[in-house]
Design a protein around this motif. Structure first.
Motif, mmCIF file in Angstrom:
data_model
loop_
_atom_site.group_PDB
_atom_site.id
_atom_site.type_symbol
_atom_site.label_atom_id
_atom_site.label_comp_id
_atom_site.label_asym_id
_atom_site.label_seq_id
_atom_site.Cartn_x
_atom_site.Cartn_y
_atom_site.Cartn_z
ATOM 1 N N ASP A 12 1.825 10.423 -3.174
ATOM 2 C CA ASP A 12 1.208 9.892 -1.977
ATOM 3 C C ASP A 12 1.747 8.318 -1.762
ATOM 4 O O ASP A 12 0.772 7.417 -1.045
ATOM 5 C CB ASP A 12 -0.265 9.993 -2.010
ATOM 6 N N GLY A 13 2.762 7.829 -2.301
ATOM 7 C CA GLY A 13 3.016 6.630 -2.272
ATOM 8 C C GLY A 13 2.231 5.398 -2.740
ATOM 9 O O GLY A 13 2.494 4.396 -2.668
ATOM 10 N N ARG A 14 1.482 5.754 -3.700
ATOM 11 C CA ARG A 14 0.612 5.044 -4.390
ATOM 12 C C ARG A 14 0.100 5.231 -5.572
ATOM 13 O O ARG A 14 -0.470 4.174 -6.472
ATOM 14 C CB ARG A 14 -0.654 4.626 -3.346
ATOM 15 N N GLU A 70 -2.069 0.375 -5.317
ATOM 16 C CA GLU A 70 -2.714 -0.483 -4.228
ATOM 17 C C GLU A 70 -4.039 -0.837 -4.700
ATOM 18 O O GLU A 70 -4.693 -1.420 -3.704
ATOM 19 C CB GLU A 70 -2.610 0.654 -2.975
ATOM 20 N N ASN A 71 -4.384 -0.693 -5.748
ATOM 21 C CA ASN A 71 -5.794 -1.241 -6.193
ATOM 22 C C ASN A 71 -5.663 -1.789 -7.650
ATOM 23 O O ASN A 71 -6.371 -1.328 -8.587
ATOM 24 C CB ASN A 71 -6.633 0.185 -6.259
ATOM 25 N N ASP A 72 -4.880 -2.638 -7.690
ATOM 26 C CA ASP A 72 -4.536 -3.417 -9.001
ATOM 27 C C ASP A 72 -4.307 -2.663 -10.234
ATOM 28 O O ASP A 72 -4.837 -2.971 -11.339
ATOM 29 C CB ASP A 72 -5.864 -4.294 -9.322
ATOM 30 N N LEU A 129 -12.438 10.008 -5.210
ATOM 31 C CA LEU A 129 -12.061 8.645 -4.664
ATOM 32 C C LEU A 129 -11.123 9.061 -3.455
ATOM 33 O O LEU A 129 -10.968 8.030 -2.387
ATOM 34 C CB LEU A 129 -11.211 8.054 -5.596
ATOM 35 N N GLY A 130 -10.593 10.133 -3.243
ATOM 36 C CA GLY A 130 -9.651 10.583 -2.182
ATOM 37 C C GLY A 130 -8.732 11.889 -2.312
ATOM 38 O O GLY A 130 -9.277 12.555 -3.411
ATOM 39 N N CYS A 156 -8.304 12.834 -6.121
ATOM 40 C CA CYS A 156 -7.983 11.639 -7.001
ATOM 41 C C CYS A 156 -9.854 11.397 -7.269
ATOM 42 O O CYS A 156 -10.380 11.123 -6.590
ATOM 43 C CB CYS A 156 -7.343 10.815 -6.149
ATOM 44 N N PHE A 157 -9.662 11.375 -8.638
ATOM 45 C CA PHE A 157 -11.095 11.169 -9.302
ATOM 46 C C PHE A 157 -11.028 9.591 -9.962
ATOM 47 O O PHE A 157 -9.951 9.284 -10.650
ATOM 48 C CB PHE A 157 -11.393 11.876 -10.345
#
Length: 598
Positions: A267-269, A291-293, A337-338, A349-350
């Motif tokens: 998903d590119g991240r 994308e989240n550190d 998470l998504g 995503c967890f």
């Protein structure tokens, strides 16, 4: 028996030592006793029951809180009594010849007598406390007298996982919970029958005849039918990005699992770091969210199969609903998470957690089990999770240690893997719902079921955590029922007749109790033999099994807590689902209100 009345106890002691005309020596004793009793009123016993208003949930998991040493108290009391006697002019109440008594010399000369007196008093107090413990342990209504702990105090990093008592011998009886491997459930036969079961259910809803691919004796969660499918998965559980060119568009294996590629970006991240495992419905990887550190996450890649995809969408919808009603994240359910699609695979995503509870038992409590303190912390947190599911009308449908995960610090447990979860209204009758060792009796008997099946599974899981042993290691549903009756007694005919499948396991003799028909198959000859059995009282009751897992030289406080734990399990494992305790009631049980074990 209610809380210990220290005032009455002090008066009882006072009557023993106070004459009508006190001497100087007795005045000193009286002052000492008054000071000691006052100190005890300020520091109540941890075993003293308090009312709902008095009980503070914060005391459940607060480390420390050791009572003041009785020796220090007695010394301090003597100094204070001396000062109090001098300041208040207590000597004026004595006779003329007693006014000249040297209080300091009197206290020094009678130290030994004071210690003997206090030791006798402590002994009498212990006897009273023991009487209180025995009374409380057999109080059938004590579970309603607690107060529900708040979710904010359910997390505690100040407890030990191991049973620390040096005399705690491993429990050799029963199947080890640490050695049981549920991975064998995810074999080819299991996959085929799970798909067939869902196809049959889906076809029935559409009134389309389904292909008959069933096997009456097959248990989708059984170990007996397991086959080795490790050849279908690369040894590392993943393949290198260097070989992806040769794969072209063939991203899946023969069974529809995505072939994991270390270093691939999803998903590119999400940068894939490692392969975590594979279940019936999906594969799971660890990845970094760039994308989240670079926060680590767990990504579940659902198999590329229409039935599995629908199941994944259902899990996603349930998790999103649970999140909507728990914005603060205090429900102890693993957080979604998504979600996204990747090469025709639904990906969830967890948050990333550490070990599951079976791995915790394997590492910290093999054969002997975990400490009562750890069981209480994890049990409270999982009760909060079930309470949250119940409020949202959701059944988990496969609660077991393998689906309960702990944080890296192992202080927080969360309920995860909702792949078998459903709305309570979608409770289709099937004798193979839930992994077999954690399967409630109403499922086996073909009875209508509800939230109580998850409470049964949690009760069995908590027993497993404390003892280190599988509670009901039946090889099939018939043997599961026999083991349940050995622990809980017989089923009433009224309960059995509510099920659609009771005739597979019982014979109606016209009485209030049916005869159980035990069936066993000889592994050599493959011949099945039957035996009629009648159960009256439990032969392997829960209390005895819990106490056998408790170190023999445990303190009275820990034994009392073990008895309360056994009482909680009794309520979790009622054969009749209507009598089973609810999560909200369980959170008010004295086991969760017991002060932390030192």
């Amino acid at each position: 028996m209610g809380a210990l009345n220290n005032h009455q106890y002090a008066e009882e002691d006072g009557e023993i030592i106070e004459p009508s005309r006190p001497s100087g020596r007795r005045l000193a004793h009286s002052a000492l006793l008054a000071r000691t009793v006052a100190a005890e009123k300020e520091t109540p016993s941890p075993l003293t029951r308090t009312s709902k208003r008095q009980r503070s949930p914060e005391k459940v998991y607060v480390p420390g809180d050791k009572p003041r040493s009785s020796t220090l108290d007695s010394k301090a009391a003597k100094v204070d009594d001396k000062r109090a006697t001098v300041n208040t002019g207590a000597a004026n109440e004595a006779t003329a010849d007693e006014e000249d008594i040297d209080i300091d010399a009197l206290l020094r000369d009678n130290d030994d007598e004071d210690e003997r007196f206090l030791e006798e008093r402590r002994k009498r107090r212990r006897e009273i406390l023991l009487k209180f413990e025995n009374s409380d342990a057999h109080d059938p209504d004590s579970h309603i007298r607690g107060s529900r702990p708040d979710a904010s105090v359910a997390e505690d990093s100040g407890f030990l996982l191991e049973k620390t008592n040096a005399k705690a011998a491993p429990n050799s009886e029963g199947l080890s919970a640490a050695d049981y491997s549920p991975d064998r459930d995810s074999n080819e036969d299991d996959v085929r029958h799970r798909i067939a079961a869902k196809q049959t259910a889906a076809a029935a809803r559409r009134d389309i005849p389904a292909k008959d691919d069933s096997d009456d004796d097959f248990d989708m969660f059984a170990d007996d039918d397991a086959v080795d499918t490790s050849s279908n998965v690369p040894k590392s559980g993943a393949i290198s990005a260097a070989v992806t060119t040769a794969m072209a568009d063939n991203w899946d294996d023969a069974d529809g699992y995505y072939q994991i590629i270390i270093g691939e970006k999803l998903d590119g991240r999400y940068l894939v770091q490692s392969f975590l495992g594979q279940g019936v419905f999906s594969s799971v990887v660890k990845a970094l969210d760039i994308e989240n550190d670079n926060k680590p996450v767990a990504i579940k890649l659902i198999r590329s199969n229409e039935i599995m995809q629908q199941a994944g969408i259902k899990e996603q919808q349930i998790l999103e609903r649970l999140h909507e009603t728990d914005k603060t994240g205090r429900s102890h359910v693993v957080r979604l998470l998504g979600s996204f699609m990747h090469r025709n695979h639904l990906c969830l995503c967890f948050e990333l957690l550490g070990m599951n509870l079976r791995e915790v038992v394997r590492k910290f409590g093999r054969d002997s089990g975990l400490s009562l303190q750890a069981v209480r912390v994890y049990g409270m947190q999982l009760m909060l999770a079930l309470d949250h599911l119940r409020k949202n009308r959701v059944l988990h449908g496969d609660l077991k240690p393998d689906n309960c995960f702990v944080s890296e610090q192992r202080s927080v447990a969360k309920l995860g893997d909702l792949g078998s979860a459903c709305d309570v209204e979608e409770n289709e009758i099937t004798p193979y719902l839930v992994s077999r060792f954690y399967r409630a009796p109403e499922i086996i008997l073909g009875m209508p079921y509800d939230y109580a099946i998850d409470m049964w599974s949690l009760g069995v899981t908590l027993f497993e955590l404390y003892t280190g042993k599988i509670m009901f290691p039946g090889r099939n549903n018939n043997e599961m029922l026999r083991l349940m009756m050995e622990a809980r007694g017989h089923f009433s005919s009224r309960v059995l007749r509510r099920g659609q499948l009771w005739q597979q396991h019982f014979e109606d003799n016209g009485g209030s109790m049916m005869d159980f028909v035990s069936r066993s198959t000889d592994k050599v000859s493959n011949r099945t033999t039957t035996q009629r059995m009648a159960f009256t009282k439990p032969t392997k009751d829960i209390k005895s099994r819990v106490l056998s897992a408790t170190p023999s030289d445990s303190a009275a406080e820990e034994i009392q807590t073990a008895l309360r734990f056994a009482q909680l399990l009794d309520r979790c494992l009622e054969l009749s689902p209507e009598k089973r305790i609810t999560p909200d009631e369980a959170l008010q049980h004295p086991f969760f209100a017991t002060p932390k074990i030192k």
